[in-house]
Scaffold this motif. Structure first.
Motif, PDB file in Angstrom:
ATOM      1  N   LEU A   1      12.646 -19.224   0.307  1.00  0.00           N
ATOM      2  CA  LEU A   1      11.844 -18.937   1.500  1.00  0.00           C
ATOM      3  C   LEU A   1      10.573 -18.181   1.134  1.00  0.00           C
ATOM      4  CD1 LEU A   1      14.666 -17.914   3.941  1.00  0.00           C
ATOM      5  CD2 LEU A   1      13.156 -19.895   4.135  1.00  0.00           C
TER       6      LEU A   1
ATOM      7  N   ILE B   1       8.101 -15.988   2.920  1.00  0.00           N
ATOM      8  CA  ILE B   1       7.862 -15.296   4.201  1.00  0.00           C
ATOM      9  C   ILE B   1       6.391 -15.346   4.596  1.00  0.00           C
ATOM     10  CG2 ILE B   1       7.947 -13.064   5.398  1.00  0.00           C
ATOM     11  CD1 ILE B   1      10.426 -12.424   3.869  1.00  0.00           C
TER      12      ILE B   1
ATOM     13  N   ILE C   1       5.696 -18.533   6.283  1.00  0.00           N
ATOM     14  CA  ILE C   1       6.293 -18.601   7.627  1.00  0.00           C
ATOM     15  C   ILE C   1       5.438 -17.808   8.617  1.00  0.00           C
ATOM     16  CG2 ILE C   1       8.276 -17.893   9.022  1.00  0.00           C
ATOM     17  CD1 ILE C   1       9.976 -18.311   6.427  1.00  0.00           C
ATOM     18  N   VAL C   2       5.092 -16.588   8.213  1.00  0.00           N
ATOM     19  CA  VAL C   2       4.277 -15.751   9.098  1.00  0.00           C
ATOM     20  C   VAL C   2       2.941 -16.437   9.385  1.00  0.00           C
ATOM     21  CG1 VAL C   2       3.019 -13.572   9.270  1.00  0.00           C
ATOM     22  CG2 VAL C   2       5.368 -13.596   8.391  1.00  0.00           C
TER      23      VAL C   2
ATOM     24  N   VAL D   1       3.364 -19.234  11.896  1.00  0.00           N
ATOM     25  CA  VAL D   1       3.586 -18.776  13.277  1.00  0.00           C
ATOM     26  C   VAL D   1       2.291 -18.228  13.864  1.00  0.00           C
ATOM     27  CG1 VAL D   1       4.850 -17.166  14.742  1.00  0.00           C
ATOM     28  CG2 VAL D   1       6.019 -18.298  12.853  1.00  0.00           C
TER      29      VAL D   1
ATOM     30  N   LEU E   1       0.209 -19.622  17.211  1.00  0.00           N
ATOM     31  CA  LEU E   1      -0.066 -18.822  18.412  1.00  0.00           C
ATOM     32  C   LEU E   1      -1.558 -18.528  18.599  1.00  0.00           C
ATOM     33  CD1 LEU E   1       2.892 -16.290  18.313  1.00  0.00           C
ATOM     34  CD2 LEU E   1       2.567 -18.185  19.891  1.00  0.00           C
TER      35      LEU E   1
ATOM     36  N   LEU F   1      17.407 -13.543   4.178  1.00  0.00           N
ATOM     37  CA  LEU F   1      16.325 -13.671   5.133  1.00  0.00           C
ATOM     38  C   LEU F   1      16.777 -14.423   6.378  1.00  0.00           C
ATOM     39  CD1 LEU F   1      13.421 -14.472   2.715  1.00  0.00           C
ATOM     40  CD2 LEU F   1      13.636 -12.470   4.187  1.00  0.00           C
TER      41      LEU F   1
ATOM     42  N   ILE G   1      15.190 -16.350   9.158  1.00  0.00           N
ATOM     43  CA  ILE G   1      13.908 -16.926   9.585  1.00  0.00           C
ATOM     44  C   ILE G   1      13.709 -16.794  11.087  1.00  0.00           C
ATOM     45  CG2 ILE G   1      12.519 -19.020   9.735  1.00  0.00           C
ATOM     46  CD1 ILE G   1      13.675 -19.925   7.160  1.00  0.00           C
TER      47      ILE G   1
ATOM     48  N   ILE H   1      12.472 -13.398  11.872  1.00  0.00           N
ATOM     49  CA  ILE H   1      11.073 -13.222  11.443  1.00  0.00           C
ATOM     50  C   ILE H   1      10.127 -13.884  12.442  1.00  0.00           C
ATOM     51  CG2 ILE H   1       9.366 -13.811   9.679  1.00  0.00           C
ATOM     52  CD1 ILE H   1      11.746 -13.725   7.656  1.00  0.00           C
ATOM     53  N   VAL H   2      10.439 -15.126  12.789  1.00  0.00           N
ATOM     54  CA  VAL H   2       9.591 -15.854  13.743  1.00  0.00           C
ATOM     55  C   VAL H   2       9.537 -15.114  15.068  1.00  0.00           C
ATOM     56  CG1 VAL H   2       9.364 -17.964  15.091  1.00  0.00           C
ATOM     57  CG2 VAL H   2       9.934 -18.094  12.658  1.00  0.00           C
TER      58      VAL H   2
ATOM     59  N   VAL I   1       7.306 -12.025  14.842  1.00  0.00           N
ATOM     60  CA  VAL I   1       5.872 -12.320  14.782  1.00  0.00           C
ATOM     61  C   VAL I   1       5.374 -12.797  16.146  1.00  0.00           C
ATOM     62  CG1 VAL I   1       4.086 -13.748  13.724  1.00  0.00           C
ATOM     63  CG2 VAL I   1       5.953 -12.858  12.327  1.00  0.00           C
ATOM     64  N   VAL I   2       6.169 -13.675  16.772  1.00  0.00           N
ATOM     65  CA  VAL I   2       5.789 -14.161  18.101  1.00  0.00           C
ATOM     66  C   VAL I   2       5.654 -12.984  19.055  1.00  0.00           C
ATOM     67  CG1 VAL I   2       6.594 -15.464  20.112  1.00  0.00           C
ATOM     68  CG2 VAL I   2       6.755 -16.463  17.822  1.00  0.00           C
TER      69      VAL I   2
ATOM     70  N   LEU J   1       2.480 -10.966  18.571  1.00  0.00           N
ATOM     71  CA  LEU J   1       1.233 -11.610  18.990  1.00  0.00           C
ATOM     72  C   LEU J   1       1.174 -11.880  20.495  1.00  0.00           C
ATOM     73  CD1 LEU J   1       0.703 -14.157  16.092  1.00  0.00           C
ATOM     74  CD2 LEU J   1      -0.598 -12.085  16.543  1.00  0.00           C
TER      75      LEU J   1
END
Lengths: 208, 208
Positions: free
Chosen positions: A2, A4, A7-8, A11, A15, B2, B4, B7-8, B11-12, B15
């Motif tokens: 993974l 990260i 992934i960040v 995302v 958005l 991790l 995921i 994490i998602v 972050v969502v 924001l």
């Protein structure tokens, strides 16, 4: 394994605001539309409008003829331009500033939708009529369906529109009006235009 | 290990828009401020304003006295209310609708900042003065510093303000004006208020 950071980043990208779509501005000062019966009552039998200036939308024109509009406070908004050609209804589109001056509280409507329109008196050189005709026009964008597709707006009936600058703002509830004859143009009344410091020919941005 | 999804989600959440902060609305119709010299020229020597109505901000009042303001098109905006007490300058705050009517293009300014202000003529019952006095007031929120802290706005000098409804919009560049004497209130001119269909006492939302 993974990642990260990836992934960040994905995302965040998902958005984040996307680049907008530029649209030219047409500011609609208060104006009216008349049917033939209304035109006859105000200007005389079988009257025909004279073209003062072609508008940006094909076939539409500002007429030489103007009327006065009087409301419950017995004050007149004078020299209100008639837009042609004649339509199937009598209607005056006012900004809220005009409406407060006249003493009416017109609903926000698409042109031609007179549900709940306020009674006002139209005065012409040959007569007057009192009609349920006063609305505030909903913010809208004229657009052909090919342009709707190109801009990725298929299926939407309202969009948000951003204006930059010191008096910048984002308009909500801007309706899409789609017809093959339309050139792309946002129509705003003078209150909206003045709040955002816009003039005809400026460009604004549809937000994704 | 991790997660995921977590994490998602984080972050969502980071924001996404946070709940906003409610602020009451004060609509500022066109009005003027005068210094004692200006007041004397328009109303007579050593004139004192009479209180017509206390305003929401402590100490401020609408005076009984009004003036007319004339611009380059030789048209008058009549019965412009004077707000007291007297200040160190002469200033008239206009909406762009008023400015177009008068034929001036006033800059957007904080009250008291007359850099680039347009020349107009003030007319009172005892005389007239022509002064570089016409501005459009920048959108602003009055707020005490404790309230700035409570709302999490320390260090910001401008915020974005959301208004809901059919005529909804988001105002950019709303300045924070901080003073211990202030009650929290957003001041908008009549163009901004009418574009967003706002009236005194309505509530709007500061966006995070």
């Amino acid at each position: 394994m993974l990642d990260i950071d990836r992934i960040v980043a994905e995302v965040v990208d998902k958005l984040a605001p996307k680049p907008g779509l530029a649209v030219p501005v047409g500011v609609s000062a208060r104006h009216c539309h008349l049917n033939q019966e209304g035109l006859d009552a105000l200007f005389g039998p079988d009257y025909e409008l004279n073209v003062y200036r072609e508008l940006y939308q094909p076939g539409a024109f500002a007429a030489e003829e103007m009327i006065s509009v009087v409301g419950p406070r017995l004050r007149a908004v004078e020299r209100v331009r008639i837009l042609g050609p004649t339509r199937g209804y009598n209607q005056v589109e006012l900004a809220r500033t005009d409406a407060i001056y006249l003493g009416v509280q017109p609903p926000v409507r698409d042109s031609g939708d007179l549900a709940g329109a306020n009674a006002v008196t139209f005065i012409g050189p040959k007569g007057s009529i009192t009609v349920n005709a006063a609305i505030r026009a909903a913010r809208h964008i004229h657009m052909a369906s090919a342009e709707v597709a190109r801009m990725g707006l298929v299926g939407k009936d309202r969009v948000r529109v951003y204006v930059g600058g010191e008096k910048g703002l984002t308009f909500e509830n801007v309706r899409l009006k789609i017809d093959e004859s339309y050139l792309t143009e946002i129509h705003l009344d003078t209150d909206d235009a003045n709040a955002a410091e816009l003039a005809c020919g400026d460009t604004v941005t549809i937000l994704p």
